[in-house]
Write an enzyme that holds these catalytic residues in place. Structure first.
Site, PDB file in Angstrom:
ATOM      1  CB  ALA A 127       0.850   7.007  -2.509  1.00  0.00           C
ATOM      2  CD  GLU A 184       2.422   1.016   2.154  1.00  0.00           C
ATOM      3  OE1 GLU A 184       3.597   0.968   2.559  1.00  0.00           O
ATOM      4  OE2 GLU A 184       1.991   1.909   1.393  1.00  0.00           O
ATOM      5  CD  GLU A 238       4.737   0.599  -2.724  1.00  0.00           C
ATOM      6  OE1 GLU A 238       3.755   0.987  -2.074  1.00  0.00           O
ATOM      7  OE2 GLU A 238       4.945  -0.611  -2.974  1.00  0.00           O
ATOM      8  N   GLY A 283      -0.030   2.083  -1.373  1.00  0.00           N
ATOM      9  CA  GLY A 283      -0.670   2.659  -0.194  1.00  0.00           C
ATOM     10  C   GLY A 283      -2.041   2.081   0.090  1.00  0.00           C
TER      11      GLY A 283
END
Length: 260
Positions: free
Chosen positions: A66, A114, A134, A111
């Site tokens: 992200a 994911e 993270e 992300g």
């Protein structure tokens, strides 16, 4: 919708979505997530598309995570909204009628991992790297990583990746069942297209219902999953494809499936 952060190309009955932010290593900001969501919604409604490939542009990255620059100043309420935005996209991909193949051509971190895990099949280039970094940033995986990773590789291995922030290579990802196959970088997209073509040649309704049974079954107990399987199995017997496919098998010929 005009896309600024993604590209969508078509090869016959296959759609190829490329996240196109190479200078940012294809990081997922809100705009990119929204574009991907819109693009996948369009593909879901397109009966001519039988398989989808998702990849990243540039030489280094599938999706490096992200967008930290965007996330860093968010309030708790804004962070919740951002997480929900990501969940909406991942759930859309997971439940898309068509199978989705992730062609992981480099970093798939945070992300990015994911996103790959929301796809049905993950193919990796030899230079691919995977991880959930993270907690090293004082946050946690917010786009489904704490939920999908244990389902894919088991809670022990998932906990190790999520809690240590270790980054693993393609070989290790393959050994733990996180990716299906590994190819040289220059062959990756071609191999993904070949697999998508193979899937596209099968009966599309049966393919879609098979995907549905797999995805739903992962969240059901065995008996409930079997009951759902029996229902969608029965549905295929109302299709022309089933009749033509069985006739062709018995006659030792082939058939072109029409999705009817």
């Amino acid at each position: 919708m005009t896309y600024e952060n993604i590209l969508i190309d078509y090869q016959d009955q296959i759609a190829i979505i490329t996240i196109n932010r190479p200078k940012a290593l294809n990081a997922l900001n809100s705009a990119t997530i929204q574009e991907l969501t819109h693009g996948f919604h369009e593909l879901a409604a397109d009966s001519n598309i039988r398989a989808v490939i998702l990849t990243g542009s540039g030489e280094k990255s599938f999706v490096a995570g992200a967008d930290i620059a965007e996330m860093s100043e968010k309030s708790p309420i804004e962070a919740r909204h951002f997480s929900q935005l990501g969940h909406k996209l991942m759930n859309l991909i997971e439940t898309l009628p068509q199978p989705v193949i992730a062609a992981v051509n480099g970093f798939a971190l945070g992300g990015g991992l994911e996103l790959a895990m929301a796809c049905d099949i993950r193919l990796a280039s030899t230079n691919a790297k995977f991880g959930q970094p993270e907690v090293g940033l004082g946050i946690l995986a917010g786009f489904g990583g704490t939920q999908r990773l244990p389902r894919l590789v088991g809670s022990g291995r998932a906990s190790e990746l999520l809690l240590t922030t270790d980054i693993i290579n393609a070989e290790e990802a393959f050994r733990m069942g996180l990716v299906n196959r590994i190819y040289p970088k220059e062959e990756l997209l071609g191999q993904a297209i070949d697999m998508a073509k193979k899937i596209s040649s099968k009966a599309p309704i049966a393919v879609q219902l098979t995907k549905s049974a797999i995805v739903k079954g992962e969240n059901l107990d065995l008996l409930s999953g079997q009951a759902y399987e029996a229902e969608v199995f029965a549905q295929t017997f109302s299709t022309e494809d089933q009749k033509n496919g069985c006739k062709a098998f018995l006659a030792k010929t082939t058939t072109d499936y029409q999705g009817r």
